[in-house]
Scaffold this active site. Structure first.
Site, short mmCIF file in Angstrom:
data_model
loop_
_atom_site.label_atom_id
_atom_site.label_comp_id
_atom_site.label_asym_id
_atom_site.label_seq_id
_atom_site.Cartn_x
_atom_site.Cartn_y
_atom_site.Cartn_z
N ASN A 1 -43.54 -21.27 -3.93
CA ASN A 1 -43.98 -22.61 -4.29
C ASN A 1 -43.59 -23.54 -3.14
O ASN A 1 -42.45 -23.97 -3.03
CB ASN A 1 -43.28 -22.99 -5.61
CG ASN A 1 -43.62 -24.38 -6.09
OD1 ASN A 1 -44.25 -25.16 -5.37
ND2 ASN A 1 -43.21 -24.70 -7.30
N ARG B 1 -48.21 -20.92 -5.35
CA ARG B 1 -48.73 -22.19 -5.88
C ARG B 1 -49.63 -22.76 -4.79
O ARG B 1 -49.19 -22.96 -3.65
CB ARG B 1 -47.58 -23.15 -6.15
CG ARG B 1 -48.05 -24.53 -6.53
CD ARG B 1 -46.89 -25.47 -6.67
NE ARG B 1 -47.35 -26.81 -6.93
CZ ARG B 1 -46.61 -27.90 -6.69
NH1 ARG B 1 -45.42 -27.78 -6.18
NH2 ARG B 1 -47.09 -29.09 -6.96
N HIS C 1 -50.30 -30.96 -10.54
CA HIS C 1 -49.13 -30.53 -11.33
C HIS C 1 -49.55 -29.64 -12.50
O HIS C 1 -48.86 -29.56 -13.52
CB HIS C 1 -48.32 -31.74 -11.86
CG HIS C 1 -47.59 -32.47 -10.78
ND1 HIS C 1 -47.53 -33.85 -10.72
CD2 HIS C 1 -46.90 -32.03 -9.71
CE1 HIS C 1 -46.84 -34.22 -9.66
NE2 HIS C 1 -46.45 -33.12 -9.02
N HIS D 1 -44.53 -35.69 -15.77
CA HIS D 1 -43.91 -34.87 -14.73
C HIS D 1 -43.39 -35.83 -13.68
O HIS D 1 -44.14 -36.35 -12.85
CB HIS D 1 -44.95 -33.90 -14.14
CG HIS D 1 -44.41 -33.07 -13.01
ND1 HIS D 1 -44.18 -31.72 -13.11
CD2 HIS D 1 -44.05 -33.41 -11.75
CE1 HIS D 1 -43.70 -31.26 -11.97
NE2 HIS D 1 -43.62 -32.27 -11.13
N GLY E 1 -41.09 -36.11 -10.69
CA GLY E 1 -40.27 -35.54 -9.63
C GLY E 1 -40.52 -36.34 -8.38
O GLY E 1 -40.87 -37.52 -8.45
N ASN E 2 -40.35 -35.72 -7.24
CA ASN E 2 -40.69 -36.40 -5.98
C ASN E 2 -42.16 -36.80 -5.99
O ASN E 2 -42.52 -37.90 -5.61
CB ASN E 2 -40.41 -35.45 -4.82
CG ASN E 2 -39.51 -36.10 -3.83
OD1 ASN E 2 -39.51 -37.33 -3.68
ND2 ASN E 2 -38.75 -35.30 -3.14
N GLY E 3 -43.00 -35.86 -6.43
CA GLY E 3 -44.38 -36.19 -6.79
C GLY E 3 -44.34 -36.47 -8.29
O GLY E 3 -43.58 -35.83 -9.01
N ARG F 1 -44.90 -41.73 -2.10
CA ARG F 1 -46.33 -42.06 -2.22
C ARG F 1 -46.52 -43.29 -3.09
O ARG F 1 -45.77 -43.49 -4.05
CB ARG F 1 -47.08 -40.87 -2.84
CG ARG F 1 -47.35 -39.74 -1.87
CD ARG F 1 -47.86 -38.50 -2.57
NE ARG F 1 -46.81 -37.51 -2.75
CZ ARG F 1 -46.92 -36.43 -3.52
NH1 ARG F 1 -48.02 -36.21 -4.19
NH2 ARG F 1 -45.91 -35.58 -3.63
N ASP G 1 -34.93 -40.89 -3.12
CA ASP G 1 -34.22 -40.07 -4.10
C ASP G 1 -33.70 -40.96 -5.24
O ASP G 1 -32.91 -41.87 -5.00
CB ASP G 1 -33.05 -39.35 -3.40
CG ASP G 1 -32.42 -38.30 -4.30
OD1 ASP G 1 -32.26 -38.55 -5.51
OD2 ASP G 1 -32.09 -37.22 -3.79
N GLY H 1 -37.72 -33.11 -11.76
CA GLY H 1 -36.40 -33.57 -11.31
C GLY H 1 -35.89 -34.83 -11.98
O GLY H 1 -34.78 -34.85 -12.52
N GLU I 1 -36.18 -34.55 -16.10
CA GLU I 1 -35.20 -33.65 -16.73
C GLU I 1 -33.77 -34.19 -16.61
O GLU I 1 -32.93 -33.94 -17.47
CB GLU I 1 -35.25 -32.26 -16.06
CG GLU I 1 -36.52 -31.50 -16.36
CD GLU I 1 -36.74 -30.31 -15.42
OE1 GLU I 1 -35.76 -29.82 -14.83
OE2 GLU I 1 -37.90 -29.89 -15.27
N ASN I 2 -33.50 -34.93 -15.51
CA ASN I 2 -32.10 -35.23 -15.19
C ASN I 2 -31.66 -36.68 -15.36
O ASN I 2 -30.47 -36.94 -15.43
CB ASN I 2 -31.81 -34.80 -13.75
CG ASN I 2 -31.95 -33.31 -13.58
OD1 ASN I 2 -31.28 -32.53 -14.24
ND2 ASN I 2 -32.85 -32.90 -12.70
N GLU J 1 -42.73 -23.80 -13.01
CA GLU J 1 -43.98 -23.46 -12.32
C GLU J 1 -43.96 -22.01 -11.85
O GLU J 1 -44.97 -21.31 -11.91
CB GLU J 1 -44.20 -24.40 -11.12
CG GLU J 1 -44.49 -25.84 -11.58
CD GLU J 1 -44.23 -26.88 -10.51
OE1 GLU J 1 -43.22 -26.75 -9.79
OE2 GLU J 1 -45.02 -27.83 -10.41
#
Ligand code: AMP
Length: 399
Positions: free
Chosen positions: A9, A94, A182, A209, A211-213, A242, A284, A329, A332-333, A380
């Site tokens: 991935n 992926r 995604h 979803h 995350g970074n994306g 982005r 981040d 990311g 979930e966190n 994934e």
């Protein structure tokens, strides 16, 4: 010796990999690892079963200029050397963009490889890394079957109106439509949702979803009916770097009034915007949450505001909401981000159990909530491994 399926991935600056037993339906990886910071300061972490693997030299000695290709080659060489207890029988990748052609996982041959190359302009940040991993495997182990698993497939059968832009018809005929991304993550969530929701899993669900994306998907009957990303993975929510949804007039302004070259606009929208651009501090979320800089706070505010607005839009398409699921990311966190976005869905009947959310429990809605609030880890790699096992059983394409 155990036969394994290797999953790859490749993100823009990361490579996640895993080894799964080569049997249909295997859900637990034997080994899972990730190299982050590719292109700057690469770091490897790995887990074997439930335990973090102690990574020793020379495995940990990753050169600063290591590429996705180099890393995949190393992994396969090691599977033939010091980790000979595992015998790779296939590799699943992926692949971010399947374009209008690919509706599901497919065995990669020369024709498929060529078609995937043609899609590079649609995902310039990700597709080249995905294909570099494919080529590295072809080079070092040409006998290994490789299977492409697409981020776009899950959205392939969305209603036509969800896919159309209000542009001249000839463009949509050429494939300038909303594809969505995604998809492997959403497929995993759709797959496990009945475990947590029973029959309600088939109702009106929004999966975030984050995350970074970052994107969101509206599901009905566990199928995608709308999603926030579009023709490229630039659309929709604010992301790490982005910009997400943007008035196309801004792009014209940058080019026509400010004289920016297309490549510079591209770099700004993909790499210098989002959380990083607004905060001026970091992409981040952990760093931003720990920061007292007012610009970092405003970046988080905007991230949540954009997410809440998109929930409203997707809930309108669904005609209401039965469940809101957080994954990836940040989803979930970060209990803080989950709580702020869930609060923004109060008008839809969502009521938060703040303590359950802080504890990171899977279900964190209160007893009187009309909307189930869930935190579910994405997987994934597991989706890729099962698709490869299925493709091997079928002897080729499985879509
Ligand atoms: P992903 O792209 O799904 O790997 O998610 C990566 C992003 O998740 C990172 O850039 C962080 O911003 C975010 N993240 C990871 N752990 C945490 C955490 N404990 N709190 C807040 N954000 C986190």
């Amino acid at each position: 010796m155990t036969d394994v399926i290797v999953t790859a991935n490749s993100g823009s600056s990361s490579l996640k990999f895993a080894l799964y037993p080569a049997e249909a339906g295997a859900r637990k990886p034997l080994l899972r690892g990730e190299v982050t910071g590719i292109g700057s300061a690469p770091v490897l972490s790995a887990r074997m079963g439930e335990h973090a693997l102690v990574v020793t030299e020379p495995l940990n000695a990753i050169p600063a200029d290591a590429t996705h290709e180099w890393l995949i080659t190393q992994l396969l060489q090691r599977l033939r050397g010091e980790y000979v207890m595992y015998r790779p029988v296939a590799v699943g990748h992926r692949i971010v963009h399947g374009g209008p052609t690919f509706e599901g996982p497919i065995r990669i041959d020369e024709t498929v490889r060529r078609k995937l190359e043609d899609l590079v302009p649609l995902a310039p940040l990700h597709q080249p890394h995905n294909l570099a991993a494919v080529d590295a495997v072809s080079h070092i182990a040409p006998e290994l079957p490789q299977v492409a698993c697409f981020d776009t497939s899950f959205h392939h059968n969305q209603p036509r109106l969800a896919q159309l832009f209000a542009l001249p018809r000839r463009l949509s005929d050429e494939g300038v439509i909303r594809y969505g991304f995604h998809g492997l993550s959403y497929e995993h969530i759709a797959d496990v949702l009945p475990v947590y929701l029973g029959e309600r899993a088939n109702g009106r669900v929004i999966v975030a979803h984050l995350g970074n994306g970052a994107s969101m998907c509206a599901m009905n009957g566990r199928r995608s009916v709308a999603t926030t990303m579009g023709f490229t993975a630039l659309d929709g929510l604010m992301m790490g770097r982005r910009c997400g949804s943007l008035d196309a007039g801004v792009v014209l302004h940058l080019i026509e009034q400010k004289g920016m070259a297309a490549a510079d606009v591209h770099h700004m929208l993909y790499r210098e915007s989002g959380l990083l651009g607004v905060s001026g501090v970091s992409n981040d979320m952990r760093v931003l949450e720990a920061s007292s800089d007012p610009n970092a706070r405003e970046a988080i505010d905007l991230f949540c505001y954009r997410a809440i607005r998109e929930i409203g839009s997707l809930a309108a398409v669904l005609g209401g909401l039965d469940a809101l699921v957080f994954t990836a990311g940040i989803g979930e966190n970060s209990a803080g981000i989950r709580s702020r976005i869930a609060e923004g869905a109060k008008w839809l009947g969502a009521a938060l159990d703040a303590e359950a959310n802080k504890r990171g429990e899977t279900a964190f809605h209160s007893n009187d909530s009309h909307v189930a609030l869930l935190r579910i880890d994405t997987d994934e790699e597991g989706v890729i491994a099962r698709s490869v096992a299925h493709a091997l059983e079928q002897g080729g394409a499985c879509a």
